[in-house]
Design a protein around this motif. Structure first.
Motif, mmCIF file in Angstrom:
data_model
loop_
_atom_site.group_PDB
_atom_site.id
_atom_site.type_symbol
_atom_site.label_atom_id
_atom_site.label_comp_id
_atom_site.label_asym_id
_atom_site.label_seq_id
_atom_site.Cartn_x
_atom_site.Cartn_y
_atom_site.Cartn_z
ATOM 1 N N LYS A 69 0.815 -1.215 0.000
ATOM 2 C CA LYS A 69 0.000 0.000 0.000
ATOM 3 C C LYS A 69 0.849 1.266 0.000
ATOM 4 O O LYS A 69 0.346 2.353 0.226
ATOM 5 C CB LYS A 69 -0.933 -0.006 1.192
ATOM 6 N N LYS A 70 2.119 1.128 -0.303
ATOM 7 C CA LYS A 70 2.984 2.299 -0.410
ATOM 8 C C LYS A 70 2.461 3.163 -1.552
ATOM 9 O O LYS A 70 2.130 2.647 -2.617
ATOM 10 C CB LYS A 70 4.423 1.872 -0.682
ATOM 11 N N ASN A 71 2.371 4.438 -1.340
ATOM 12 C CA ASN A 71 1.873 5.403 -2.333
ATOM 13 C C ASN A 71 0.405 5.182 -2.702
ATOM 14 O O ASN A 71 -0.012 5.483 -3.806
ATOM 15 C CB ASN A 71 2.723 5.386 -3.607
ATOM 16 N N ASN A 72 -0.391 4.648 -1.785
ATOM 17 C CA ASN A 72 -1.789 4.397 -2.117
ATOM 18 C C ASN A 72 -2.731 5.524 -1.665
ATOM 19 O O ASN A 72 -3.917 5.494 -1.971
ATOM 20 C CB ASN A 72 -2.268 3.072 -1.524
ATOM 21 N N ILE A 73 -2.218 6.525 -0.979
ATOM 22 C CA ILE A 73 -3.058 7.633 -0.505
ATOM 23 C C ILE A 73 -3.063 8.726 -1.561
ATOM 24 O O ILE A 73 -2.006 9.190 -1.987
ATOM 25 C CB ILE A 73 -2.543 8.190 0.838
ATOM 26 N N ILE A 74 -4.255 9.132 -1.976
ATOM 27 C CA ILE A 74 -4.402 10.178 -2.987
ATOM 28 C C ILE A 74 -5.244 11.305 -2.392
ATOM 29 O O ILE A 74 -6.470 11.198 -2.327
ATOM 30 C CB ILE A 74 -5.105 9.643 -4.271
ATOM 31 N N PRO A 75 -4.599 12.384 -1.918
ATOM 32 C CA PRO A 75 -5.386 13.535 -1.452
ATOM 33 C C PRO A 75 -6.055 14.219 -2.654
ATOM 34 O O PRO A 75 -5.423 14.410 -3.695
ATOM 35 C CB PRO A 75 -4.345 14.460 -0.821
ATOM 36 N N ILE A 76 -7.322 14.536 -2.511
ATOM 37 C CA ILE A 76 -8.073 15.243 -3.551
ATOM 38 C C ILE A 76 -8.537 16.566 -2.940
ATOM 39 O O ILE A 76 -9.343 16.574 -2.016
ATOM 40 C CB ILE A 76 -9.264 14.408 -4.054
ATOM 41 N N PHE A 77 -7.984 17.660 -3.450
ATOM 42 C CA PHE A 77 -8.253 18.986 -2.896
ATOM 43 C C PHE A 77 -9.487 19.604 -3.545
ATOM 44 O O PHE A 77 -9.560 19.711 -4.767
ATOM 45 C CB PHE A 77 -7.029 19.891 -3.093
ATOM 46 N N ILE A 78 -10.459 19.979 -2.702
ATOM 47 C CA ILE A 78 -11.705 20.583 -3.171
ATOM 48 C C ILE A 78 -11.720 22.043 -2.713
ATOM 49 O O ILE A 78 -11.930 22.330 -1.538
ATOM 50 C CB ILE A 78 -12.935 19.853 -2.601
ATOM 51 N N ASN A 79 -11.455 22.943 -3.626
ATOM 52 C CA ASN A 79 -11.450 24.385 -3.343
ATOM 53 C C ASN A 79 -10.497 24.795 -2.225
ATOM 54 O O ASN A 79 -10.748 25.769 -1.515
ATOM 55 C CB ASN A 79 -12.861 24.886 -3.029
ATOM 56 N N ILE A 80 -9.433 24.029 -2.023
ATOM 57 C CA ILE A 80 -8.360 24.438 -1.118
ATOM 58 C C ILE A 80 -7.038 24.070 -1.779
ATOM 59 O O ILE A 80 -6.997 23.224 -2.676
ATOM 60 C CB ILE A 80 -8.439 23.797 0.296
ATOM 61 N N SER A 81 -5.973 24.694 -1.321
ATOM 62 C CA SER A 81 -4.649 24.366 -1.852
ATOM 63 C C SER A 81 -3.984 23.319 -0.960
ATOM 64 O O SER A 81 -4.429 23.076 0.162
ATOM 65 C CB SER A 81 -3.781 25.623 -1.907
ATOM 66 N N LYS A 82 -2.933 22.736 -1.461
ATOM 67 C CA LYS A 82 -2.179 21.747 -0.697
ATOM 68 C C LYS A 82 -1.672 22.348 0.621
ATOM 69 O O LYS A 82 -1.657 21.685 1.645
ATOM 70 C CB LYS A 82 -1.011 21.242 -1.549
ATOM 71 N N THR A 130 -6.088 18.256 -7.646
ATOM 72 C CA THR A 130 -7.133 19.238 -7.395
ATOM 73 C C THR A 130 -8.385 18.807 -8.145
ATOM 74 O O THR A 130 -8.340 18.553 -9.352
ATOM 75 C CB THR A 130 -6.691 20.639 -7.863
ATOM 76 N N TYR A 131 -9.489 18.711 -7.432
ATOM 77 C CA TYR A 131 -10.745 18.247 -8.011
ATOM 78 C C TYR A 131 -11.279 19.226 -9.056
ATOM 79 O O TYR A 131 -11.182 20.438 -8.898
ATOM 80 C CB TYR A 131 -11.794 18.064 -6.911
ATOM 81 N N SER A 132 -11.847 18.675 -10.110
ATOM 82 C CA SER A 132 -12.488 19.470 -11.151
ATOM 83 C C SER A 132 -13.658 18.683 -11.716
ATOM 84 O O SER A 132 -13.583 17.461 -11.847
ATOM 85 C CB SER A 132 -11.498 19.782 -12.271
ATOM 86 N N THR A 133 -14.717 19.390 -12.068
ATOM 87 C CA THR A 133 -15.870 18.735 -12.678
ATOM 88 C C THR A 133 -15.689 18.555 -14.177
ATOM 89 O O THR A 133 -16.429 17.803 -14.804
ATOM 90 C CB THR A 133 -17.157 19.552 -12.440
ATOM 91 N N GLU A 134 -14.709 19.233 -14.756
ATOM 92 C CA GLU A 134 -14.460 19.140 -16.201
ATOM 93 C C GLU A 134 -13.920 17.749 -16.548
ATOM 94 O O GLU A 134 -12.904 17.325 -16.004
ATOM 95 C CB GLU A 134 -13.453 20.205 -16.644
ATOM 96 N N LYS A 135 -14.560 17.071 -17.465
ATOM 97 C CA LYS A 135 -14.170 15.701 -17.826
ATOM 98 C C LYS A 135 -12.781 15.604 -18.454
ATOM 99 O O LYS A 135 -12.129 14.583 -18.368
ATOM 100 C CB LYS A 135 -15.202 15.082 -18.781
ATOM 101 N N GLU A 136 -12.324 16.663 -19.078
ATOM 102 C CA GLU A 136 -11.003 16.660 -19.717
ATOM 103 C C GLU A 136 -9.943 17.341 -18.843
ATOM 104 O O GLU A 136 -8.906 17.744 -19.319
ATOM 105 C CB GLU A 136 -11.070 17.355 -21.082
ATOM 106 N N SER A 137 -10.197 17.462 -17.574
ATOM 107 C CA SER A 137 -9.291 18.173 -16.663
ATOM 108 C C SER A 137 -8.098 17.300 -16.260
ATOM 109 O O SER A 137 -8.146 16.074 -16.380
ATOM 110 C CB SER A 137 -10.047 18.596 -15.410
ATOM 111 N N PRO A 138 -7.050 17.931 -15.744
ATOM 112 C CA PRO A 138 -5.909 17.162 -15.222
ATOM 113 C C PRO A 138 -6.329 16.202 -14.104
ATOM 114 O O PRO A 138 -5.732 15.144 -13.942
ATOM 115 C CB PRO A 138 -4.958 18.233 -14.689
ATOM 116 N N PHE A 139 -7.378 16.571 -13.345
ATOM 117 C CA PHE A 139 -7.854 15.692 -12.268
ATOM 118 C C PHE A 139 -8.242 14.329 -12.822
ATOM 119 O O PHE A 139 -7.741 13.284 -12.382
ATOM 120 C CB PHE A 139 -9.045 16.319 -11.537
ATOM 121 N N TRP A 140 -9.142 14.279 -13.790
ATOM 122 C CA TRP A 140 -9.614 12.996 -14.335
ATOM 123 C C TRP A 140 -8.506 12.274 -15.093
ATOM 124 O O TRP A 140 -8.426 11.040 -15.064
ATOM 125 C CB TRP A 140 -10.860 13.198 -15.202
#
Length: 171
Positions: free
Chosen positions: A118-131, A145-155
Motif C-alpha cells: 500500500k505504499k503510495n496508495n493515498i491520494i489527497p483530492i483537494f476541493i477548493n483548497i490548496s495543498k 485538485t478536483y475538477s468537474t471538467e471531464k477533460e481536466s488534469p484531475f480525471w
C-alpha cells in the motif's frame, strides 16, 4: 492529538468476509457551512459513479453505501482501508476541521506504512483548497485538485492511476 488504531484480529468472531476494493473514498458526511462550497458527499458520489461506470470494472468503497450496519465507524473505516488498493482523501475547508476526519487521515497513513503493497496508495483530492491549506501530514504526498471538467488534469491523473494498475484485459 494522536490516535492509535489496533489491528483487528483475523480470527475475530463475527467478522464479515474480507472484501476487496480498487479504491475507498473518504469524505466529510455533513453539509458545509458555506453553501457556495460543493458538498463533499456530492463530490464523492460523482467520483464513485464515474469510476464504477467507466468500463474498467472498478469497485469503490463508499461508507454510506458499504459500511457494515452495527459495526462502529472506526472498524468500518479500518476494514475499508485494509481492503482497498487506493484511499482517496477528499479535502475541503470543512473536512480538515473535523476530528473524525483527522482519524481517517491518521489511519490511512498508518495502513500505508504498515503494508508494503500500500505504499503510495493515498491520494489527497483537494476541493477548493490548496495543498498548503490541507493537513500538514499530507503535504509530502502528491495529490490532485478536483475538477468537474471531464477533460481536466484531475480525471486524467485518476484514470492514469488505474490504467497502470489495471491494464486492459484481452481475451
Amino acid at each position: 492529538m494522536v490516535f492509535v488504531i489496533m489491528k483487528m484480529a483475523t480470527n475475530e468472531p463475527g467478522k464479515l468476509p474480507k472484501k476487496t476494493f480498487d479504491f475507498c473514498i473518504c469524505h466529510r458526511r455533513e453539509a458545509p457551512r458555506d453553501e457556495e462550497e460543493p458538498r463533499d458527499e456530492q463530490v464523492a458520489e460523482e467520483i464513485l459513479r464515474i469510476l464504477e461506470t467507466s468500463g474498467k470494472k472498478l469497485t469503490g468503497y463508499y461508507g454510506p453505501r458499504d459500511d457494515n450496519v452495527g459495526m462502529s465507524f472506526s472498524r468500518n473505516m479500518q476494514q475499508a482501508f485494509e481492503g482497498s488498493k487506493y484511499i482517496f482523501l477528499l479535502l475541503s475547508r470543512e473536512c480538515i476541521k473535523c476530528r473524525w476526519y483527522e482519524l481517517e487521515i491518521h489511519e490511512s497513513l498508518q495502513q500505508s506504512l504498515e503494508d508494503p503493497e500500500k505504499k503510495n496508495n493515498i491520494i489527497p483530492i483537494f476541493i477548493n483548497i490548496s495543498k498548503v491549506e490541507g493537513p500538514s501530514q499530507l503535504r509530502t504526498i502528491t495529490g490532485v485538485t478536483y475538477s468537474t471538467e471531464k477533460e481536466s488534469p484531475f480525471w486524467y491523473k485518476i484514470n492514469r492511476l488505474f490504467m497502470r494498475r489495471h491494464p486492459k484485459k484481452t481475451h
